[in-house]
Write a protein that holds these residues in place. Structure first.
Motif, PDB file in Angstrom:
ATOM      1  N   ILE A   5     -15.870   4.062  25.651  1.00 50.78           N
ATOM      2  CA  ILE A   5     -15.124   3.315  24.664  1.00 50.78           C
ATOM      3  C   ILE A   5     -14.035   4.349  24.149  1.00 50.78           C
ATOM      4  CG2 ILE A   5     -15.002   2.372  22.444  1.00 50.78           C
ATOM      5  CD1 ILE A   5     -17.970   1.412  22.951  1.00 50.78           C
ATOM      6  N   GLN A   6     -12.794   3.828  24.062  1.00 52.08           N
ATOM      7  CA  GLN A   6     -11.789   4.836  23.511  1.00 52.08           C
ATOM      8  C   GLN A   6     -10.760   3.890  22.586  1.00 52.08           C
ATOM      9  OE1 GLN A   6      -9.961   5.768  27.958  1.00 52.08           O
ATOM     10  NE2 GLN A   6      -8.891   6.854  26.224  1.00 52.08           N
ATOM     11  N   SER A   7     -10.531   4.691  21.538  1.00 48.45           N
ATOM     12  CA  SER A   7      -9.591   4.290  20.537  1.00 48.45           C
ATOM     13  C   SER A   7      -8.569   5.253  19.903  1.00 48.45           C
ATOM     14  CB  SER A   7     -10.503   3.956  19.381  1.00 48.45           C
ATOM     15  OG  SER A   7     -11.164   4.904  18.874  1.00 48.45           O
ATOM     16  N   PRO A   8      -7.505   4.737  19.703  1.00 42.84           N
ATOM     17  CA  PRO A   8      -6.854   3.374  19.475  1.00 42.84           C
ATOM     18  C   PRO A   8      -6.625   3.004  21.064  1.00 42.84           C
ATOM     19  CG  PRO A   8      -5.325   4.529  18.777  1.00 42.84           C
ATOM     20  CD  PRO A   8      -6.422   5.637  18.974  1.00 42.84           C
ATOM     21  N   ARG A   9      -6.460   1.771  21.253  1.00 43.20           N
ATOM     22  CA  ARG A   9      -5.727   1.395  22.479  1.00 43.20           C
ATOM     23  C   ARG A   9      -4.354   1.465  22.995  1.00 43.20           C
ATOM     24  NH1 ARG A   9      -8.266  -2.281  25.712  1.00 43.20           N
ATOM     25  NH2 ARG A   9      -6.675  -1.391  27.239  1.00 43.20           N
ATOM     26  N   GLU A  11      -0.949   3.297  20.609  1.00 45.89           N
ATOM     27  CA  GLU A  11      -0.635   4.134  19.607  1.00 45.89           C
ATOM     28  C   GLU A  11       0.940   4.436  19.462  1.00 45.89           C
ATOM     29  OE1 GLU A  11      -2.747   5.809  17.110  1.00 45.89           O
ATOM     30  OE2 GLU A  11      -0.797   6.464  16.211  1.00 45.89           O
ATOM     31  N   ARG A  22      -9.490   9.040  20.460  1.00 45.29           N
ATOM     32  CA  ARG A  22     -10.942   9.188  20.455  1.00 45.29           C
ATOM     33  C   ARG A  22     -11.541   8.616  21.731  1.00 45.29           C
ATOM     34  NH1 ARG A  22      -8.646   8.483  15.593  1.00 45.29           N
ATOM     35  NH2 ARG A  22      -9.364   9.902  14.136  1.00 45.29           N
ATOM     36  N   CYS A  23     -12.901   9.101  22.157  1.00 42.69           N
ATOM     37  CA  CYS A  23     -13.837   8.767  22.983  1.00 42.69           C
ATOM     38  C   CYS A  23     -15.145   8.888  22.918  1.00 42.69           C
ATOM     39  CB  CYS A  23     -13.252   9.446  24.122  1.00 42.69           C
ATOM     40  SG  CYS A  23     -14.395   9.076  25.835  1.00 42.69           S
ATOM     41  N   THR A 109      -5.718   4.727  26.434  1.00 45.94           N
ATOM     42  CA  THR A 109      -5.050   4.550  25.029  1.00 45.94           C
ATOM     43  C   THR A 109      -3.483   4.813  25.520  1.00 45.94           C
ATOM     44  OG1 THR A 109      -6.696   5.600  23.838  1.00 45.94           O
ATOM     45  CG2 THR A 109      -4.311   5.650  23.129  1.00 45.94           C
TER      46      THR A 109
END
Lengths: 114, 112
Positions: A5-9, A11, A22-23, A109
């Motif tokens: 899971i990564q965030s944000p998708r 930027e 983030r991961c 991301t």
């Protein structure tokens, strides 16, 4: 399993600003990798961790980039200050030591620095 | 330093028209050669790992083969849903465990 899971998708930021990606790796995986993908340079390894410890950071472009892995379920890649040439897609991948060397990638991301 | 070169850069096929993608590599002791598929806007998806010359692996319409200098990804009777970028990567014996070097990829387009 939810996968990496990564965030944000996405930027979008302005030059000079701090960016944090983030991961969350797959549960039970021992290794975590950060990659950058651009049209010019393809997919490049930036840094990777084994059991939360950085093993090889030779791909980190310069001191503006830093990565941490405070625990087995979370990692960050920080760029400070950001520059337009940092615009790229950043991927996180994870791997299990006894998992036939297979790295599983997150969705990425997409970073745009104006 | 490990190096990977993929060819062609782009390949257009008609549905059902079989072909092959090439991955040439230079490594100091091959630990593994990996094929990934990447769809637009997504992360690479693992397809195969090959460890030694002569090894072959198959999955649906895809077959990967390995020699001491190159790997081929054979696509038999492709369908439009096979359209994607195919990435090849190697893990060399002279590098840290887990470290992959990727090629630039081959963009495959299959027309109906």
């Amino acid at each position: 399993d939810a996968g990496v899971i990564q965030s944000p998708r996405h930027e979008v930021t302005e030059m000079g600003q701090e960016v944090t990606l983030r991961c969350k790796p797959i549960s039970g995986h021992d290794y975590l990798f950060w990659y950058r993908q651009t049209m010019m340079r393809g997919l490049e390894l930036l840094i990777y961790f084994n059991n939360n410890v950085p093993i090889d950071d030779s791909g980190m472009p310069e001191d503006r980039f830093s990565a941490k892995m405070p625990n087995a379920s979370f990692s960050t890649l920080k760029i400070q200050p950001s520059e337009p040439r940092d615009s790229a897609v950043y991927f996180c991948a994870s791997m299990r030591l006894a998992g036939a060397d297979t790295q599983y990638f997150g969705p990425g991301t997409r970073l745009t620095v104006l | 330093e490990d190096q990977v070169t993929q060819s062609p850069e782009a390949l257009r096929l008609q549905e059902g028209e079989s072909s092959s993608l090439n991955c040439s590599y230079t490594v100091s002791g091959l630990r593994g050669l990996f094929w990934y598929r990447q769809d637009p806007g997504k992360g690479p998806e693992f397809l195969f790992t090959l460890y030694s010359a002569g090894e072959e692996k198959e999955k649906e319409r895809l077959k990967a083969t390995l020699t001491k200098k190159e790997s081929f990804l054979h696509i038999t009777a492709p369908k439009p849903e096979d359209s994607a970028t195919y990435l090849c990567a190697v893990q060399g014996g002279g590098t840290s465990y887990g470290k992959l070097t990727f090629g630039q990829g081959t963009i495959l387009t299959v027309h109906p």
